[in-house]
Each structure stands twice: as C-alpha cells, then as structure tokens.
Design an enzyme around this catalytic site. Structure first.
Site, PDB file in Angstrom:
ATOM      1  N   HIS A 170       3.275   5.711 -12.086  1.00  0.00           N
ATOM      2  CA  HIS A 170       2.260   6.746 -11.878  1.00  0.00           C
ATOM      3  C   HIS A 170       0.891   6.142 -12.135  1.00  0.00           C
ATOM      4  O   HIS A 170       0.748   5.306 -13.029  1.00  0.00           O
ATOM      5  CB  HIS A 170       2.501   7.929 -12.834  1.00  0.00           C
ATOM      6  N   ASP A 222       9.159  13.189  -9.657  1.00  0.00           N
ATOM      7  CA  ASP A 222      10.011  13.190  -8.467  1.00  0.00           C
ATOM      8  C   ASP A 222      11.374  12.552  -8.698  1.00  0.00           C
ATOM      9  O   ASP A 222      12.234  12.604  -7.824  1.00  0.00           O
ATOM     10  CB  ASP A 222       9.306  12.437  -7.325  1.00  0.00           C
TER      11      ASP A 222
HETATM   12  N1  CMC Z   1       8.645   0.142  -8.199  1.00  0.00           N
HETATM   13  C1  CMC Z   1       8.368  -1.174  -8.366  1.00  0.00           C
HETATM   14  N2  CMC Z   1       7.150  -1.644  -8.737  1.00  0.00           N
HETATM   15  C2  CMC Z   1       6.186  -0.736  -8.920  1.00  0.00           C
HETATM   16  C3  CMC Z   1       6.407   0.650  -8.773  1.00  0.00           C
HETATM   17  C4  CMC Z   1       7.698   1.075  -8.403  1.00  0.00           C
HETATM   18  N3  CMC Z   1       7.961   2.375  -8.260  1.00  0.00           N
HETATM   19  N4  CMC Z   1       5.269   1.321  -9.031  1.00  0.00           N
HETATM   20  C5  CMC Z   1       4.362   0.387  -9.335  1.00  0.00           C
HETATM   21  N5  CMC Z   1       4.903  -0.848  -9.275  1.00  0.00           N
HETATM   22  C6  CMC Z   1       4.246  -2.127  -9.608  1.00  0.00           C
HETATM   23  C7  CMC Z   1       3.303  -2.566  -8.508  1.00  0.00           C
HETATM   24  O1  CMC Z   1       3.946  -3.384  -7.553  1.00  0.00           O
HETATM   25  C8  CMC Z   1       2.250  -3.302  -9.308  1.00  0.00           C
HETATM   26  O2  CMC Z   1       2.769  -4.568  -9.663  1.00  0.00           O
HETATM   27  P1  CMC Z   1       1.777  -5.837  -9.809  1.00  0.00           P
HETATM   28  O3  CMC Z   1       0.841  -5.496 -10.940  1.00  0.00           O
HETATM   29  O4  CMC Z   1       2.696  -6.988 -10.114  1.00  0.00           O
HETATM   30  O5  CMC Z   1       1.083  -5.971  -8.496  1.00  0.00           O
HETATM   31  C9  CMC Z   1       2.135  -2.490 -10.581  1.00  0.00           C
HETATM   32  O6  CMC Z   1       3.419  -1.886 -10.749  1.00  0.00           O
HETATM   33  C10 CMC Z   1       1.055  -1.409 -10.520  1.00  0.00           C
HETATM   34  O7  CMC Z   1       1.330  -0.588  -9.393  1.00  0.00           O
HETATM   35  P2  CMC Z   1       0.250   0.003  -8.408  1.00  0.00           P
HETATM   36  O8  CMC Z   1       0.854   0.207  -7.060  1.00  0.00           O
HETATM   37  O9  CMC Z   1      -0.996  -0.804  -8.478  1.00  0.00           O
HETATM   38  O10 CMC Z   1      -0.004   1.393  -9.098  1.00  0.00           O
HETATM   39  P3  CMC Z   1      -0.762   2.606  -8.478  1.00  0.00           P
HETATM   40  O11 CMC Z   1      -1.349   3.345  -9.616  1.00  0.00           O
HETATM   41  O12 CMC Z   1      -1.660   2.193  -7.371  1.00  0.00           O
HETATM   42  O13 CMC Z   1       0.416   3.475  -7.797  1.00  0.00           O
HETATM   43  C11 CMC Z   1       2.246   4.905  -7.544  1.00  0.00           C
HETATM   44  C12 CMC Z   1       1.047   4.531  -8.409  1.00  0.00           C
HETATM   45  C13 CMC Z   1       2.813   6.224  -8.036  1.00  0.00           C
HETATM   46  C14 CMC Z   1       1.801   5.094  -6.079  1.00  0.00           C
HETATM   47  C15 CMC Z   1       3.309   3.772  -7.655  1.00  0.00           C
HETATM   48  O14 CMC Z   1       3.761   3.664  -8.982  1.00  0.00           O
HETATM   49  C16 CMC Z   1       4.489   4.006  -6.707  1.00  0.00           C
HETATM   50  O15 CMC Z   1       4.415   3.619  -5.535  1.00  0.00           O
HETATM   51  N6  CMC Z   1       5.586   4.661  -7.203  1.00  0.00           N
HETATM   52  C17 CMC Z   1       6.693   4.999  -6.342  1.00  0.00           C
HETATM   53  C18 CMC Z   1       6.344   6.230  -5.531  1.00  0.00           C
HETATM   54  C19 CMC Z   1       6.377   7.487  -6.366  1.00  0.00           C
HETATM   55  O16 CMC Z   1       7.311   7.718  -7.124  1.00  0.00           O
HETATM   56  N7  CMC Z   1       5.357   8.341  -6.185  1.00  0.00           N
HETATM   57  C20 CMC Z   1       5.279   9.628  -6.873  1.00  0.00           C
HETATM   58  C21 CMC Z   1       4.174   9.678  -7.868  1.00  0.00           C
HETATM   59  S1  CMC Z   1       4.318  11.066  -8.990  1.00  0.00           S
HETATM   60  C22 CMC Z   1       4.194  12.465  -8.009  1.00  0.00           C
HETATM   61  C23 CMC Z   1       2.825  12.662  -7.502  1.00  0.00           C
HETATM   62  O17 CMC Z   1       1.938  13.048  -8.280  1.00  0.00           O
HETATM   63  O18 CMC Z   1       2.624  12.446  -6.309  1.00  0.00           O
END
Ligand code: CMC
Length: 430
Positions: A307, A364
């Site tokens: 998140h 989720d």
């Molecule tokens: N699985 C594997 N690696 C992950 C995941 C995941 N679910 N989420 C984040 N990471 C890694 C990402 O690759 C990055 O690694 P590195 O630092 O080595 O590059 C690090 O963790 C930080 O991730 P980010 O993508 O920069 O984080 P963000 O804040 O931009 O994204 C997120 C947040 C929710 C989009 C992401 O965690 C994600 O894609 N999660 C899976 C989708 C999901 O469950 N979304 C629902 C969110 S909660 C409901 C809502 O409010 O919508």
C-alpha cells in the site's frame, strides 16, 4: 517547534510555512514556492504531496490507524452500519435517530432509476464489464435528471443529489449484473434496508425472493463500510480533481469509478481472486508464485499486498480476515482459495523481500473470498468497492463545494521533450 521551514536555493534562503494537522501531521506549504523562487516541486506519483486539507478521514500508515471523522474503523465495523457511516462521512457527525431515519427514507425515495434508463442497459454488449456500465450509467444520470447538472447545488438540493447517487449506484450495479447474465431486472423493495435491497436486486428471481440471511447481509454491509473512505487515494483524488473544475457530482463520481477500476487500486480485489485461482489451478501451494512476485521481470505482483500509505497491516484487512473466517464457518463453506491466501500471507510476512519493503495484506486480500462466499461474481467485486466508496467520494466532493477558496486542481510538470523541433513537410518525412 518551528512553524517555518527554510529552503536554501541558488544562494538564497526562503521561508516556507509549516502546517500541522490535528493529528500532528506536518506539511511544508509550498503554495508560494514558484512565485517566490521560480521553482516547482517534483513528486512523481504524489507520494509526498498534500493536495488538500481535509476533515473527513485520517490514516496513520505507520501505525495502521484508520478513522472516519475521528472514529476508529474498528469501532465503526463493530457498532455501526454502512448507511450510518455514510451519513457520518458526508455530514461530519453521527446521525441522531431522526436524522438517520430521514437519511434512510431519502435513500429509499431515490432508489428507482428513471424508467427510461432501463433502455440504456440494452445498448451494452452482454459481456461488458460492469465497471464500464457503472461509470457510463452514473454519468448518463445527468441526461435523465438535468437538475443534477448543477455544480454547486444549495444544501437541500445537494442532499437529494447525494441520496440519489448513493441509492442508485446500487440499483445500477445490480441491473448491470442482471443484464450481463441475461436475467430480468429486479426492482428495489422500499421495505428493505440498503444492503439487503442490493442483495435482493442481485439475486431474487421473478417468482421467489432471495433469502436474506442476516450473516450474509451483515458481511456485505461490513465490506461496504470498510471501503467507505480512504482519504486521498487514486479515485478520491480523481473525484476531487474533477470537482475542482466545478463539474457536477455525478460526473465526478463517474470519473471516480474509472480511476477505481485499475488493478493497482480497486481492481485489485478481482485480481487477487484471479491470482488465487491461477495458483490453485496450477497446483502450486503459493511458494512458486511468491518467488515470481519478487522477480521484477516476471510481470507478477502479489495482488492484495502493499500500500502506498500503510507500512503496517491495513486495519481493514485485519477486520475482513476475521469476518471472512466467521462467515465461511457459519455458512459451512470451505474455500481452497482461503487456504492458499493464508499460506501466501504467512510466507510473505516471513520473507525478507516483503518485510524490508513493509508489504502487508491490504483491504483487497481477503475481501474477494467473502464476496465469493456471497455468490458475487468476480467481475462485480470492484463494483462492490465502488458502491462502498461512494460516501467518501460524496464527502470529498462536498468539501470542495463548501470551500469558497477552493481552486481548480492544476499540477505542473517538468518538460523533458524536444526543443525547437522544425516542422517537416509530409513528403520529406522518413
Ligand atoms: N508484490 C510484489 N512487490 C511489490 C508489491 C506487491 N504487491 N507491492 C509493492 N512491491 C514492491 C515494488 O516492486 C517496489 O520494489 P522496489 O523498491 O524493489 O522497486 C516496492 O515494493 C515499492 O512498491 P511501489 O510500487 O513503489 O509502491 P507504490 O506505493 O507505488 O504502490 C501499490 C502501492 C498498492 C500500487 C503496490 O503495493 C501494488 O501494486 N500492490 C498490489 C496491488 C494492490 O493490492 N492494490 C490495492 C491497494 S489497496 C486498495 C486500494 O486502496 O486501492
């Protein structure tokens, strides 16, 4: 502590005010930065950008705290209902008995769609995604109720618009489900409360009403309540963005639905179940998938994990996990996907990749398993999220509308493209 930040830039020191929120959050106010320094800030993905001051929802992502209007989500989940929480979010206080009755009555009075809207549903192909139908039909409402086009209705009119949107989103959602399954439309029943009525419109048939089991109604009501607001997430920020141009409430909500649809946001609930089904089909116990999710080249992520704000267990996920266990046990359902989800969670929470990045289950991760138990088809999961999130969108729209100083949202950019490119006539282009 100082309420001034000092910024040294090109040999000059500039003073910038520091704003402190009621929960102690601090923000450097840069609204005069460009005027004073000629610089803008760069914050890809807005991870450090406060786009507004809001009184609706508070999140402490480090501690795993979520509050609607100051009330902890755990307490609301235990003691309140979706409609009461919606009132709280929109109006800023818990309703008295009379206020709640009036609000519920307004929802009932506004539950039916304009009869001609029914024909709009005919135009969608039977395999249309219900999120596309939901967004299109919410926007189409302004064609059927031109009164909704008012961008800043007076408070009495706003109440009606808000009730119409909150009530009809569930009617549109269930109609889109019925349409996609080739089933006749079931009209709402005025005697049913909000969530029971939604289940009735989804699952009753023409000859027999759906049996409303209290534990089923309560489980879905809880899902709605837990999704009701989440401060400046992608869809709510979109709603505020559109509202800032003074577009009407329905146009803003339709935009919110589109932003919610993506798998990184609300669409994650559908993606989680699809991921668990894939794992189940492949005979994996989750360990192969965890490895793929850690590999940046695999194109996979552990959906329902991570998140932007929570660097701790999402408090909603905790509540949902417990509710999921309770519901499945009451309904005597054994779902292999729940076992896989629990194994994935256990493995991820011990894995240094997830631990170092502070990736925990989010709302989720388990919500889809509850929805499967309620026989809600996977493609409707994000629609359920949208119904739940509607009070938050309405409250955020209202906050903009009520603020006489609100300005149009208009971020800047740093241009990195070509400069002074000549125009090449068509015949001379390669
Ligand atoms: N699985 C594997 N690696 C992950 C995941 C995941 N679910 N989420 C984040 N990471 C890694 C990402 O690759 C990055 O690694 P590195 O630092 O080595 O590059 C690090 O963790 C930080 O991730 P980010 O993508 O920069 O984080 P963000 O804040 O931009 O994204 C997120 C947040 C929710 C989009 C992401 O965690 C994600 O894609 N999660 C899976 C989708 C999901 O469950 N979304 C629902 C969110 S909660 C409901 C809502 O409010 O919508």
């Amino acid at each position: 502590m100082s309420d001034i930040a000092k910024l040294e830039l090109e040999g000059q020191v500039y003073e910038l005010p520091v704003i402190t929120g009621t929960e102690g959050e601090k923000a450097v106010d840069i609204t005069q930065l460009r005027a004073k320094t000629g610089h803008i800030t760069m914050d890809d993905g807005y991870g450090n950008t406060g786009s507004c001051q809001s009184k609706i929802t508070f999140i402490d992502g480090e501690k795993g705290i979520l509050q609607y209007r100051g009330i902890p989500i755990e307490e609301l989940a235990e003691k309140s209902s979706f409609v009461e929480a919606a009132y709280l979010l929109i109006n800023g206080h818990l309703p008295s008995r009379t206020e709640l009755r009036r609000f519920s009555d307004m929802l009932t009075q506004n539950e039916n769609l304009h009869e001609d809207m029914k024909y709009q549903f005919e135009g969608f192909p039977s395999n249309a995604h219900p999120m596309a139908i939901l967004s299109a039909m919410i926007n189409a409402s302004s064609c059927f109720y031109p009164g909704l086009m008012v961008n800043r209705p007076n408070p009495a009119r706003f109440e009606v618009h808000a009730a119409r949107l909150l009530s009809q989103v569930r009617t549109i959602a269930s109609f889109s489900y019925r349409k996609s399954h080739g089933l006749p439309i079931i009209y709402p029943k005025p005697s049913y409360k909000y969530t029971a009525n939604f289940l009735h419109m989804m699952f009753s048939d023409v000859y027999q009403d759906y049996e409303l089991k209290p534990e089923v109604v309560r489980a879905l009501d809880l899902i709605f309540l837990l999704h009701a607001d989440h401060e400046q997430n992608c869809s709510t920020a979109t709603v505020r963005m559109v509202a800032s141009s003074q577009a009407n409430l329905f146009a803003c909500a339709a935009a919110g639905v589109c932003a919610l649809w993506g798998p990184l946001h609300g669409g994650a609930n559908q993606a989680v179940i699809e991921m668990l089904e894939d794992i189940h089909r492949s005979g994996d116990d989750g360990s192969k998938f965890i490895n793929a999710a850690k590999d940046k080249n695999s194109g996979k992520r552990l959906m329902g994990f991570g998140h932007r704000v929570y660097k701790n267990y999402d408090p909603r996920a905790k509540i949902i996990k417990k509710a999921c266990d309770q519901l499945l046990s009451t309904l005597h359902i054994s779902d292999p996907l729940l076992d896989i989800a629990k194994k994935l969670e256990e493995a991820a929470l011990q894995d240094s990749y997830f631990v170092e990045r502070k990736l925990y289950p989010n709302v989720d991760f388990y919500s889809g398993i509850i929805m499967r138990a309620l026989n809600i088809p996977t493609e409707m999961f994000t629609v359920i999220f949208a119904i739940g999130r509607m009070p938050g969108w309405i409250a955020n729209f209202k906050e903009i509308m009520d603020d006489p100083k609100s300005r149009i949202y208009r971020p800047r950019q740093v241009y990195m493209g070509a400069t002074q490119n000549p125009f090449i006539p068509m015949d001379e282009r390669k």
